[in-house]
Each structure stands twice: as C-alpha cells, then as structure tokens.
Design an enzyme around this catalytic site. Structure first.
Site, mmCIF file in Angstrom:
data_model
loop_
_atom_site.group_PDB
_atom_site.id
_atom_site.type_symbol
_atom_site.label_atom_id
_atom_site.label_comp_id
_atom_site.label_asym_id
_atom_site.label_seq_id
_atom_site.Cartn_x
_atom_site.Cartn_y
_atom_site.Cartn_z
ATOM 1 C CG HIS A 184 -0.305 0.138 2.535
ATOM 2 N ND1 HIS A 184 0.123 1.340 3.056
ATOM 3 C CD2 HIS A 184 -0.013 -0.800 3.471
ATOM 4 C CE1 HIS A 184 0.651 1.144 4.250
ATOM 5 N NE2 HIS A 184 0.588 -0.150 4.533
ATOM 6 C CB CYS B 246 1.650 -3.560 5.169
ATOM 7 S SG CYS B 246 0.011 -4.227 5.529
#
Length: 410
Positions: free
Chosen positions: A100, A114
């Site tokens: 992301h 992440c």
C-alpha cells in the site's frame, strides 16, 4: 558475520510494452527484498519498474514467501491502527499483509508487517497489476531467469479438452479466519473472486509438495470406511471417529489396538483394501482462487530437501504451442521438527546454485496429469515447489500461498 550490500532504489518505471498506462494484462511479477528494502517488477527477466519500500519492523516482521494479489482497493483504512490510511491497497493475505501507499517510506523497516510504497509509485503500480498477479517476498534480492526442463509443461503437449474438475480437494481456513490479531491490517469482508473474461484463458496455479499427513489420514478414512470401519467424513482430520475406526481395524486384524497412525498401520490398511500405496508427492491445481484437482507425483531421493522454488509461464506462441518459464529459488530453512516429520536428512542446494533444475529433475509426473495440465496452461500460469504444504494461509479466495518465514511478532 553477515554483511548486507544495500543498493539504493529510486522510484523508476522503465520504458516497456508491459508498463502500459491504464493497466496491463501482461503476466508480470513483483519481487520484494527485505534486505534491500526494494521492490522490482519483472516481465519475465526484464525489469519494468523499481522502487524503495519499507517492510515490517522488529516485532512486526513481514513474512517472506510466495503470494499473489487477492484484493485491490484504491482507498482503504486500517481497522486496527487508528484508521490509518492505506491508499492503493493490494492484499497479499487475508490475515492482513498488503502492499500500500504511504507518505512515510524510510529506507529501513518501519511498518507493522505490510510493504509500504511511496505514494506516487503505489498509484502507478496499482494500474499495472491485476488480481492473482504474483508477489514474491524474499530476504535477499532474487532475479527471475529463463528455465528449460523436460519436466515443465507446454501447451503443445495436449490439445485435449479439459476434464471436469474434481471436487474432493479440501479447503483450509486461512489464518485470517482463525485469528483476529493480525499485523498492519487491511481486514474487510472477502469479496467474491473476480471472474476472467474467458475461463479457458485464466491462468492456473500449480503446487508440487510432499504428501502430508492430511492426505494420508484422508486416504485412511476412505479405506477404513470401505472396509466397514466407520471413520466418518474423509476430511483428513483424525478425530474420535477416525481413531475409533483405526482401533477397530487393529482389533479385527489382531494388531495392538493403540489407535496410532504409523507407517506399519498405513501399509496394513492399504494391503487389506488391496490398494497400492500412494506416491510420496502431491500436485495441486487452482484457478481463479478455487481448487480444480490434485494428483499424486513421485519425488526421487525423498531424504533430500527440494527447496522452495517459483516459476511463471508466459510469452506463449500459438504457432509453436510453446511458451517460456521464468524461475527463482527462495531461501527456506526448515525447522528441525519439520525435517524430522518429513524424513529429510540432507539440505537442498543453495538457491544461488542450480537447485531449481535439480529439484525439477527429481519430480515424476504421470502422463495423464501432464496432458491435463498442458491443456489448461495459459499465460501467467505458475508452478510452486516446496517441501512443506502451502499452509493455513491457503484457503478460500487465495492462490497457493507458501510462507518461508512467518511474522515474528504481534
């Protein structure tokens, strides 16, 4: 002492036919290096784009292994970390790992698991990717290389129509379904798997691994039921009904009724049922995040580790009926308990050597299975090879997910 060479990765998009503005159907793949804190997009062995990244910090390490994009959202917020924005989110696991965009992407691990991308690059990458596109996360930087082997499938090997999919492949729940305390999370309700424009052209996912205890228990359940000992549903889980059926079989055959699943018990059940012992490997096939079928394969020299390898098929030429395979090998040090359970006494060759070719040469695939897969092969199809099963992350709405290192913290 281990020294790590750090190379700076600026945001870079190469001039390539694959990097078409507005999206692409090319079978690209993404490789992330946690040591280099880098991301590289490949078309075969050609670099399409590169960027720096920031992966999981200590206590929230990013898992390494073989993943694919399960979901894409232009706007997303974390439901654990104070609704933190996660723009251009591309989910890799249902337990919370994703690519992301972020306004804070230092050149060191800083996320909660992440893979953070610079905002502009994340937006451009989002246009290039499609559902099911593979993402490999490795400690060291690895590069795909063309691989040629008689073991690898080619469409020209079969022009036969596809057989009906088998329905006896059990789905396993993902970690996201079992635990709610995931890392930097992109947790939402799972959407249905996106449908391809033409199912016949959808890429397939192939996994070759060692035959596991679940497959063995499932076979035992089928045969015990057939022999009149009620083992319950053949789900591969050794519950009370299965253990009772084993004891009943042992009693009937005048064996010690301890209910234990041993090689001797397995052999006795197969012999009584007049069935041949199954091969020591299994090949599984998925398409569009759903299981199609599985079949037995043989693994030569089972005492030696296969290692973990990934190959992708592309550049299919309809005139010749052939395409190219590009492969990489990933580091995967098996725990001692796992090695003992699998009967592994010799390490795989280092990934930097020709370990992929050697592993391919040890795999025997029945002709009928080979022809069936050849008939299903399409651009972007992939083959994963691993000593261990795909694990709990593989389940409904995923491709085969192979974890080589799990998250090391909460």
């Amino acid at each position: 002492m281990r020294f790590t060479l750090r190379v700076g990765f600026a945001v870079l998009f190469m001039s390539s036919p694959a990097a078409v503005a507005g999206g692409t159907k090319a079978p690209l793949q993404i490789i992330v290096s946690t040591e280099q804190q880098s991301l590289v997009v490949y078309d075969g062995d050609t670099i399409v784009a590169t960027s720096k990244v920031s992966t999981g910090k200590a206590g929230h390490g990013t898992p390494t292994g073989i993943f694919s994009i399960l979901e894409k959202r232009r706007k997303h917020q974390s439901n654990i970390y104070s609704n933190a924005p996660m723009p251009f989110m591309q989910r890799l696991t249902w337990s919370g790992i994703a690519l992301h965009g972020s306004n804070h992407v230092p050149d060191y691990p800083a996320s909660h698991g992440c893979v953070r991308l610079p905002s502009k690059f994340a937006a451009n990458l989002f246009k290039m990717t499609v559902h099911g596109m593979h993402v490999l996360i490795s400690d060291r930087q690895v590069t795909p290389a063309a691989v040629s082997s008689a073991v690898l499938f080619q469409p020209k090997q079969s022009r036969q129509h596809e057989l009906p999919p088998l329905s006896d492949v059990p789905l396993r729940p993902s970690i996201g379904q079992l635990h709610n305390n995931a890392v930097e999370v992109a947790m939402t309700v799972k959407p249905p798997a996106p449908a391809a424009s033409a199912e016949e052209q959808a890429a397939i996912r192939i996994l070759i691994t060692r035959r596991g205890m679940r497959e063995t228990v499932r076979d035992l359940q089928v045969l015990l039921n057939m022999l009149g000992h009620e083992a319950g549903l053949a789900d591969g889980l050794s519950g009370p009904a299965t253990l009772a059926a084993i004891r009943a079989f042992q009693t009937a055959e005048r064996l010690p009724a301890d209910g234990k699943i041993t090689p001797e018990l397995i052999e006795a059940v197969f012999r009584k049922a007049q069935r041949e012992m199954p091969p020591n490997g299994v090949l599984r096939v998925r398409r569009q995040f759903q299981p199609l079928f599985e079949a037995g394969v043989t693994i030569d020299k089972p005492e030696a580790a296969l290692g973990t390898h990934f190959l992708q098929f592309q550049n299919f030429d309809a005139k010749t009926g052939e395409g190219k395979w590009f492969g990489v090998s990933l580091e995967n040090e098996l725990p001692k308990a796992t090695r003992k359970r699998l009967g592994i006494t010799a390490d795989a060759d280092p990934p930097a050597s020709n370990s992929l070719q050697q592993s391919l040469s040890r795999i025997g695939i029945p002709d009928d299975v080979r022809k069936r897969i050849a008939g299903l092969l399409a651009n972007g199809s992939s083959l994963s090879i691993s000593d261990t099963d795909s694990g709990l992350e593989t389940g409904e709405g995923t491709d085969f997910i192979t974890i080589t290192r799990t998250v090391t913290g909460g």
